[in-house]
Write a protein that holds these residues in place. Sequence first.
Motif, PDB file in Angstrom:
ATOM      1  N   SER A 220       0.827  -1.204   0.000  1.00  0.00           N
ATOM      2  CA  SER A 220       0.000   0.000   0.000  1.00  0.00           C
ATOM      3  C   SER A 220       0.860   1.252   0.000  1.00  0.00           C
ATOM      4  N   ALA A 221       1.908   1.236   0.820  1.00  0.00           N
ATOM      5  CA  ALA A 221       2.797   2.393   0.893  1.00  0.00           C
ATOM      6  C   ALA A 221       3.478   2.649  -0.450  1.00  0.00           C
ATOM      7  N   GLU A 222       3.848   1.586  -1.147  1.00  0.00           N
ATOM      8  CA  GLU A 222       4.477   1.746  -2.467  1.00  0.00           C
ATOM      9  C   GLU A 222       3.513   2.401  -3.447  1.00  0.00           C
ATOM     10  N   HIS A 223       2.251   1.995  -3.422  1.00  0.00           N
ATOM     11  CA  HIS A 223       1.261   2.603  -4.312  1.00  0.00           C
ATOM     12  C   HIS A 223       0.993   4.059  -3.929  1.00  0.00           C
ATOM     13  N   LEU A 224       0.963   4.340  -2.633  1.00  0.00           N
ATOM     14  CA  LEU A 224       0.673   5.703  -2.189  1.00  0.00           C
ATOM     15  C   LEU A 224       1.798   6.673  -2.514  1.00  0.00           C
ATOM     16  N   ALA A 225       2.970   6.146  -2.857  1.00  0.00           N
ATOM     17  CA  ALA A 225       4.052   7.028  -3.306  1.00  0.00           C
ATOM     18  C   ALA A 225       3.712   7.655  -4.651  1.00  0.00           C
ATOM     19  N   VAL A 226       2.771   7.035  -5.375  1.00  0.00           N
ATOM     20  CA  VAL A 226       2.355   7.542  -6.684  1.00  0.00           C
ATOM     21  C   VAL A 226       0.910   8.023  -6.669  1.00  0.00           C
ATOM     22  N   MET A 227       0.031   7.208  -6.064  1.00  0.00           N
ATOM     23  CA  MET A 227      -1.406   7.456  -6.128  1.00  0.00           C
ATOM     24  C   MET A 227      -1.904   8.245  -4.920  1.00  0.00           C
ATOM     25  N   ASP A 228      -3.109   8.774  -5.047  1.00  0.00           N
ATOM     26  CA  ASP A 228      -3.710   9.538  -3.950  1.00  0.00           C
ATOM     27  C   ASP A 228      -4.356   8.631  -2.910  1.00  0.00           C
ATOM     28  N   GLY A 229      -4.764   7.459  -3.338  1.00  0.00           N
ATOM     29  CA  GLY A 229      -5.429   6.552  -2.421  1.00  0.00           C
ATOM     30  C   GLY A 229      -5.159   5.117  -2.792  1.00  0.00           C
ATOM     31  N   VAL A 230      -5.312   4.236  -1.805  1.00  0.00           N
ATOM     32  CA  VAL A 230      -5.152   2.811  -2.025  1.00  0.00           C
ATOM     33  C   VAL A 230      -6.336   2.108  -1.381  1.00  0.00           C
ATOM     34  N   MET A 231      -6.846   1.093  -2.061  1.00  0.00           N
ATOM     35  CA  MET A 231      -8.034   0.385  -1.595  1.00  0.00           C
ATOM     36  C   MET A 231      -7.738  -1.107  -1.535  1.00  0.00           C
ATOM     37  N   PHE A 248      -1.174   5.328  10.801  1.00  0.00           N
ATOM     38  CA  PHE A 248       0.191   5.804  10.584  1.00  0.00           C
ATOM     39  C   PHE A 248       0.521   5.856   9.103  1.00  0.00           C
ATOM     40  N   LEU A 249       0.074   4.851   8.370  1.00  0.00           N
ATOM     41  CA  LEU A 249       0.378   4.771   6.939  1.00  0.00           C
ATOM     42  C   LEU A 249      -0.065   6.020   6.194  1.00  0.00           C
ATOM     43  N   VAL A 250      -1.249   6.535   6.495  1.00  0.00           N
ATOM     44  CA  VAL A 250      -1.786   7.671   5.745  1.00  0.00           C
ATOM     45  C   VAL A 250      -1.498   9.011   6.410  1.00  0.00           C
ATOM     46  N   ARG A 339       4.422 -12.831  12.427  1.00  0.00           N
ATOM     47  CA  ARG A 339       4.888 -11.926  11.378  1.00  0.00           C
ATOM     48  C   ARG A 339       3.967 -10.723  11.388  1.00  0.00           C
ATOM     49  N   GLN A 340       4.508  -9.587  11.804  1.00  0.00           N
ATOM     50  CA  GLN A 340       3.692  -8.406  11.994  1.00  0.00           C
ATOM     51  C   GLN A 340       3.504  -7.680  10.665  1.00  0.00           C
ATOM     52  N   ALA A 341       2.306  -7.719  10.117  1.00  0.00           N
ATOM     53  CA  ALA A 341       2.021  -7.015   8.868  1.00  0.00           C
ATOM     54  C   ALA A 341       1.347  -5.711   9.207  1.00  0.00           C
ATOM     55  N   VAL A 342       2.152  -4.701   9.553  1.00  0.00           N
ATOM     56  CA  VAL A 342       1.584  -3.435  10.012  1.00  0.00           C
ATOM     57  C   VAL A 342       2.182  -2.297   9.204  1.00  0.00           C
ATOM     58  N   ALA A 343       2.269  -1.147   9.836  1.00  0.00           N
ATOM     59  CA  ALA A 343       2.613   0.066   9.101  1.00  0.00           C
ATOM     60  C   ALA A 343       3.955  -0.038   8.404  1.00  0.00           C
ATOM     61  N   ALA A 344       3.970   0.385   7.157  1.00  0.00           N
ATOM     62  CA  ALA A 344       5.211   0.377   6.388  1.00  0.00           C
ATOM     63  C   ALA A 344       5.953   1.680   6.609  1.00  0.00           C
ATOM     64  N   GLU A 345       7.219   1.592   6.938  1.00  0.00           N
ATOM     65  CA  GLU A 345       8.015   2.801   7.183  1.00  0.00           C
ATOM     66  C   GLU A 345       8.408   3.438   5.850  1.00  0.00           C
TER      67      GLU A 345
END
Length: 345
Positions: A220-231, A248-250, A339-345
């Motif tokens: 999601s973080a990778e997409h948000l580097a380009v896009m305005d939103g991720v779904m 935190f992500l947004v 395996r913690q799948a949480v906020a991407a730094e």
Amino acid sequence: MYADSLKRGEKIFAVAPMIDWTDRHCRFLHRQMSRRALLYTEMVVADAIIHGHRDRLLGFSPQEHPVALQLGGSDPVKLAEAIRIAADYGYDEINLNVGCPSDRVQSGTFGACLMRDAGQVARLVDAMKAVAAVPVTVKCRIGVDDQLPEMVLPDFLARMIGAGADAIWIHARKAWLQGLSPKENRDIPPLDYDLVYRMKRDNPDVFLGINGGILDLEQSAEHLAVMDGVMLGRAAYHNTGLLTGVDFLVGGSSPSGTNTPEVNWLALRDTMMAYADAVMASGGRLNHVTRHMVGLFQGYAGARRFRQILSSEATKRGADTTVIAEAFAAVDLQAGPKRQAVAAE
């Protein structure tokens, strides 16, 4: 308010509209995990709102905000009337479905088949904008059947923008209306993220969000580097715990004010028990709530037993909310997920 977030160009994380899944009980749970995620209703057909049980179709808890109503339809008059009716319920956004490929939707000449007539969709958006007091958005595919997405999508977006759409969510796959089932349409047509990225570069001042095949918050973080939103759809539903990292992500923070998601699982247990009690007191059943909770503890020791308890015990005659307490007790909350799948730094 959500409309202000759109105007300010803030990044948005949304949980996709999913038929039979994102009902009001699902959304209540998801809101406990994230304050900022945009939550969508299941698609509701305009005719159903006009002629059906409105409170059942449109009612929701005030705690769900921000929440968007997704409409299905192809008649501008009926869509406008549905929006007038829904206005009293206080949704934060009205979204038009131009992406669902199911036979039932096609028989009503709406959903993904509308991709074949961008002019008609523009007329629908125009009619919806004329009566809506909140943002009107569109969720679409990159094309259908033998259409060439690189030819179809730019024109489609231009028409939506011209009609005044406040945001457009793009599922980065074609839909094959003939030959593939709705389930196959979620996986088989290849993803074309590059095309969606190109649409964003070509329309820098328009909110464009991306959907399709996104599995976790790192992606999601990778997409948000380009896009305005991720779904996210199924990934968020089946691994509900990932929603704890959304704030935190947004650009917000976790409840602790840090970038480390912290969940008071026992408080969540108590909240969901109280909510389920209220649902049952109003005539609902325990599994109306618990069926949405089975994805809470992916990766935790005891998660399998948690799922078993909710899946088997909550459906029994006379089941009460002690089932929820029993399920939570089966999970090793102190150890946390493997395996913690949480906020991407």
